[in-house]
Motif scaffolding. Structure first.
Motif: not given
Lengths: 168, 168
Positions: A39, A43, A61, A82-83, B36, B40-41, B43-44
């Motif tokens: 990732t 990115d 995003a 989009t956090n 991805q 993302k998950k 990262d949360q």
DNA sequence: TGCTAATATTTCGATATCGAATAGTTCGTG
DNA sequence: CACGAACTATTCGATATCGAAATATTAGCA
């Protein structure tokens, strides 16, 4: 620079070793570290493409979230997806609307809500960027045959199916 | 909220469909999108853990980079590794040094360089966070057997081995 | 050696993001 | 129907990040 930049492969091996030494389980860390390393590299590539299109990664995003949703979303939903803090979304949407990529509309059913949707130009930007990045992504998977790609996708999708049960 | 939050699985399916409709190749998008989505998950989840430790995700990136490197790094290297502008690293290191997690030292061989390394406390924070997150990561991979994990890791590592050849 | 280009960090002004507070609207319940 | 709790977007002050310029050192080369 004293030493050459190590390869992604070498970085991965070291990262796994470090995590295992710190108390992580190897079978877990090999997978998680690889996913994150991949990732990160993707990115970096996207960032370059987006610079060419003059769109920040945060703005991108928003565009992809709207494209994937297939319907208008509220600023809060976009912030969640989009956090980012809801208050940050206000300015982001201001800029995107100013550039004509999204548009805001009042929700007829609830006057506290605002519905954000992609404009024609927004969809155009999205399609263009996806087609561009698909080229890179295909290169990334170049060494995997069709059956291996399918198996990789299958395994990842098994993992994804479990995500919701975890932080609940 | 009008509709329930869709599952990660459902979001994944939709995302792939959207990307394919926009001109992406399905075998590629299934893999890339899954990777991805998973990141993302994760990262949360990490964000929550880091909040508990009162460390920002950017600061954590510095700590892990130093841990993985296994040697002192310069601010520029850290900026590169953590995807941030070199000028931003100055303040980040100020804060981390103030908290006693890293320390700056002059490079004896080159007076324009500064070498940053983890302190004892920095290593402690790292180990603690890794052990904590390993718990979650194990849960995420729960539905995969040992052989499946190994196969998943192998396939991802094939992909990673290719990364360096691409943006060169 | 002396001079130029390259490298590395920091400073500085502009912008983006955050968390808390604000204002307006809707929902639930007595 | 009325009132308080919950929700939604925005504003505001503080902080983080960025890109460009400044400063200092090293490297290459004639």
């Amino acid at each position: 620079m004293a030493k050459r930049t190590p390869s992604a492969q070498e970085l991965h091996r070291r990262a796994v070793a470090t995590y295992v030494a710190a108390g992580g389980e190897e079978s877990v860390q090999r997978v998680i570290t690889a996913v994150q390393g991949l990732t990160k590299k993707l990115d970096q590539w996207y960032a370059r493409q987006l610079t060419d299109l003059d769109v920040s990664s945060g703005e991108w995003a928003v565009v992809t979230s709207l494209a994937k949703a297939g319907e208008a979303l509220t600023p809060s939903q976009l912030a969640e997806l989009t956090n980012v803090a809801p208050s940050s979304m206000t300015h982001r949407l201001d800029k995107l609307a100013e550039r004509g990529l999204v548009e805001r509309a009042a929700d007829p059913d609830n006057r506290t809500r605002i519905l954000v949707s992609l404009t024609e130009a927004g969809w155009g930007l999205f399609s263009q960027a996806i087609r561009d990045s698909d080229v890179v992504e295909s290169d990334v998977l170049q060494d995997l045959g069709d059956d291996e790609r399918a198996e990789l996708a299958r395994l990842l999708e098994v993992v994804i199916a479990r995500l919701d049960d975890i932080d609940a």
